[in-house]
Design a protein around this motif. Structure first.
Motif, PDB file in Angstrom:
ATOM      1  N   ALA A  35      -7.130  -2.558  -4.648  1.00 41.94           N
ATOM      2  CA  ALA A  35      -5.854  -3.088  -5.132  1.00 41.94           C
ATOM      3  C   ALA A  35      -6.106  -4.248  -6.094  1.00 41.94           C
ATOM      4  O   ALA A  35      -7.139  -4.915  -6.047  1.00 41.94           O
ATOM      5  CB  ALA A  35      -5.001  -3.556  -3.954  1.00 41.94           C
ATOM      6  N   LEU A  38      -7.195  -6.182   0.628  1.00 41.72           N
ATOM      7  CA  LEU A  38      -6.550  -5.296  -0.340  1.00 41.72           C
ATOM      8  C   LEU A  38      -7.449  -5.059  -1.551  1.00 41.72           C
ATOM      9  O   LEU A  38      -7.568  -3.931  -2.045  1.00 41.72           O
ATOM     10  CB  LEU A  38      -5.209  -5.886  -0.776  1.00 41.72           C
ATOM     11  N   GLU A  39      -8.094  -6.112  -2.032  1.00 40.38           N
ATOM     12  CA  GLU A  39      -8.968  -5.976  -3.198  1.00 40.38           C
ATOM     13  C   GLU A  39     -10.202  -5.138  -2.873  1.00 40.38           C
ATOM     14  O   GLU A  39     -10.705  -4.401  -3.723  1.00 40.38           O
ATOM     15  CB  GLU A  39      -9.371  -7.354  -3.708  1.00 40.38           C
ATOM     16  N   MET A  78     -10.269  -2.584  -1.083  1.00 39.93           N
ATOM     17  CA  MET A  78      -9.861  -1.176  -1.157  1.00 39.93           C
ATOM     18  C   MET A  78      -9.475  -0.748  -2.569  1.00 39.93           C
ATOM     19  O   MET A  78      -9.143   0.409  -2.792  1.00 39.93           O
ATOM     20  CB  MET A  78      -8.704  -0.921  -0.181  1.00 39.93           C
ATOM     21  N   LEU A 133      -6.014   2.460  -6.042  1.00 37.12           N
ATOM     22  CA  LEU A 133      -6.734   2.289  -4.780  1.00 37.12           C
ATOM     23  C   LEU A 133      -7.872   3.309  -4.694  1.00 37.12           C
ATOM     24  O   LEU A 133      -7.683   4.491  -5.005  1.00 37.12           O
ATOM     25  CB  LEU A 133      -5.779   2.495  -3.596  1.00 37.12           C
ATOM     26  N   ARG A 134      -9.051   2.841  -4.309  1.00 29.93           N
ATOM     27  CA  ARG A 134     -10.214   3.728  -4.328  1.00 29.93           C
ATOM     28  C   ARG A 134     -10.816   3.977  -2.948  1.00 29.93           C
ATOM     29  O   ARG A 134     -11.812   4.690  -2.825  1.00 29.93           O
ATOM     30  CB  ARG A 134     -11.290   3.130  -5.231  1.00 29.93           C
ATOM     31  N   LEU A 148       0.815  -1.214   0.000  1.00 28.90           N
ATOM     32  CA  LEU A 148       0.000   0.000   0.000  1.00 28.90           C
ATOM     33  C   LEU A 148       0.853   1.270   0.000  1.00 28.90           C
ATOM     34  O   LEU A 148       0.340   2.364  -0.252  1.00 28.90           O
ATOM     35  CB  LEU A 148      -0.923   0.017   1.217  1.00 28.90           C
ATOM     36  N   THR A 173      -1.285  -1.297  -6.306  1.00 27.92           N
ATOM     37  CA  THR A 173      -2.253  -0.457  -5.580  1.00 27.92           C
ATOM     38  C   THR A 173      -2.379   0.934  -6.211  1.00 27.92           C
ATOM     39  O   THR A 173      -2.812   1.881  -5.568  1.00 27.92           O
ATOM     40  CB  THR A 173      -1.841  -0.315  -4.099  1.00 27.92           C
ATOM     41  N   GLU A 225       2.965   3.027  -5.543  1.00 33.36           N
ATOM     42  CA  GLU A 225       2.156   2.817  -6.739  1.00 33.36           C
ATOM     43  C   GLU A 225       2.751   1.741  -7.632  1.00 33.36           C
ATOM     44  O   GLU A 225       2.082   1.251  -8.538  1.00 33.36           O
ATOM     45  CB  GLU A 225       2.038   4.124  -7.541  1.00 33.36           C
ATOM     46  N   LEU A 257      -1.585   3.125   4.999  1.00 35.59           N
ATOM     47  CA  LEU A 257      -2.612   4.030   4.475  1.00 35.59           C
ATOM     48  C   LEU A 257      -2.385   5.454   4.963  1.00 35.59           C
ATOM     49  O   LEU A 257      -2.485   6.414   4.201  1.00 35.59           O
ATOM     50  CB  LEU A 257      -4.003   3.551   4.895  1.00 35.59           C
TER      51      LEU A 257
END
Length: 430
Positions: free
Chosen positions: A70, A65-66, A68, A86-87, A41, A83, A44, A109
């Motif tokens: 990734a 992770l997915e 979020m 990442l949204r 995380l 990542t 990039e 994060l």
């Protein structure tokens, strides 16, 4: 009315009395894999892990992770994580409750995005394992923290350098702090840190990403970078799986070769095995042979932070002491609720008395097969070991605990000559 069959959780059926013999390869470390996955995380760029065990906890980390945003691909012991897109910054309660290590998303994060919302962590019920040490480091670094509706809300405008001494030695606290400070370009100092091999594996990854970390005793000096690189990294072997399989070979009077071990990480365990009467041979840089002749000497064991005897091996060594020739004592100094397996071992004929944080074990000639219930990850491993040496058949229930941290344990033991069947428990629903 037609009967409909559904399934409860799986269980193990174990036939005792089999002598283990052969070779077995040790999987990658769960406790090293999880924080390294979270470290992805911080960047990039793409991150590639190898020697990753196929475990329930690893699947949960991927799910988190997915969730979020990734992209995480898993194939043949390799995990590729990106990542870039990442949204979200929320680790939802329904995932976090499955695995306490989910709290490790907070540090990276905050470091990269300045915000994190994390459900209160779950996992094994072996003690309080409070996260106050994590939060204190975040606050020293400028984070504002509040707890609302079961979630920890964290936000920081810019991470400030930190000088902090942990009140207690904490593995995940150290890992979260390292990741939190890894994008702060000014020097930070952490004292009374954890030095477990899994922590040091994360340190190696962060260095590959561009973080400067010096380790002097239990002090770490960290100088981060505003932009971090991706990494490729091979996860260290699982020292707890290695110890568990070494105990299995010894207590069955077997002859087992462990391949893919890190000798430096399991030295303390091997010394205790020798003290109990095991013959341990070093066959190479990553291979050992463990033999037993059926006689087990009593032990005195105290769990300590690394490099002391690991708390994650306490339950397995207790099984050994249950059939030792004499009286043993085990003192648990790490977690206050890690003797839950005692009641289950007593069902099998073990004679164990508890007083405070010390268990006194009176060695018996044999254990007897019984139906027992797993209460946590390492307790479940201890019950499997007990089943291997018990007379008759043993049923070990709630083995989902085991699947969190051991890769194909029954398959590995069966390949060594054990008799373990994984059964899906059918029930009639009418």
């Amino acid at each position: 009315m037609t009967s409909i069959t559904s399934y409860d959780s799986e269980f193990f059926l174990i036939g005792g009395g089999k002598r283990l013999k052969g070779r077995v390869r040790i999987s990658g470390s769960k406790n090293a894999t999880l924080p390294i996955m979270m470290a992805s995380l911080l960047t990039e760029e793409r991150c590639l892990l190898s020697n990753v065990p196929n475990l329930l906890d690893v699947k949960t980390a991927r799910e988190l992770l997915e969730f979020m945003g990734a992209d995480a691909k898993v194939e043949d012991g390799r995990v590729l994580i990106e990542t870039r897109n990442l949204r979200g910054f929320v680790a939802p309660d329904h995932i976090v409750r499955k695995m306490r290590a989910s709290i490790l998303v907070a540090g990276p994060l905050l470091a990269r995005f300045g915000k994190a919302v994390v459900g209160m962590p779950g996992g094994c019920s072996i003690g309080a394992r409070l996260i106050d040490q994590h939060l204190k480091v975040f606050e020293r670094g400028g984070a504002n923290i509040s707890i609302k509706n079961g979630y920890i809300h964290m936000e920081v405008e810019k991470v400030k350098p930190v000088e902090y001494t942990f009140d207690v030695i904490t593995v995940t606290g150290t890992e979260n702090a390292l990741m939190f400070l890894s994008r702060c370009p000014k020097r930070s100092i952490l004292r009374n840190v954890a030095l477990e091999p899994e922590v040091m594996d994360l340190v190696e990854v962060l260095k590959k990403m561009g973080v400067e970390i010096e380790v002097e005793g239990r002090t770490m000096i960290i100088k981060g970078g505003e932009e971090l690189r991706g990494f490729e990294h091979k996860v260290i072997p699982d020292r707890i799986e290695a110890g568990t399989l070494a105990v299995a070979g010894f207590i069955t009077g077997g002859d087992v070769v462990l391949e893919g071990v890190c000798l430096e990480h399991i030295g303390g365990q091997l010394e205790k095995l020798k003290e109990a009467g095991a013959v341990v041979e070093i066959l190479g840089l990553d291979r050992i042979r463990v033999r037993g002749d059926g006689r087990i000497e009593p032990l005195e064991v105290e769990t300590r932070e690394y490099p002391g005897f690991p708390t994650d091996m306490q339950a397995q060594f207790m099984v050994m002491c249950c059939v030792a020739h004499g009286v043993s004592q085990i003192t648990e100094n790490i977690f206050e609720n890690r003797f839950q397996h005692v009641n289950e071992l007593q069902r099998m004929g073990a004679v164990i008395k508890l007083k405070g944080k010390t268990a006194t074990i009176y060695g018996q000639e044999k254990l007897s097969g019984a139906e027992v219930f797993s209460t946590d990850l390492r307790a479940s491993a201890s019950l499997v070991l007990a089943g291997l040496i018990a007379e008759g058949e043993t049923i070990v229930r709630d083995i989902y605990h085991l699947d969190r941290g051991y890769e194909r344990l029954e398959e590995k033991l069966n390949n060594l000559g054990a008799w373990i069947e994984r059964v899906a428990h059918a029930r009639n629903t009418g």
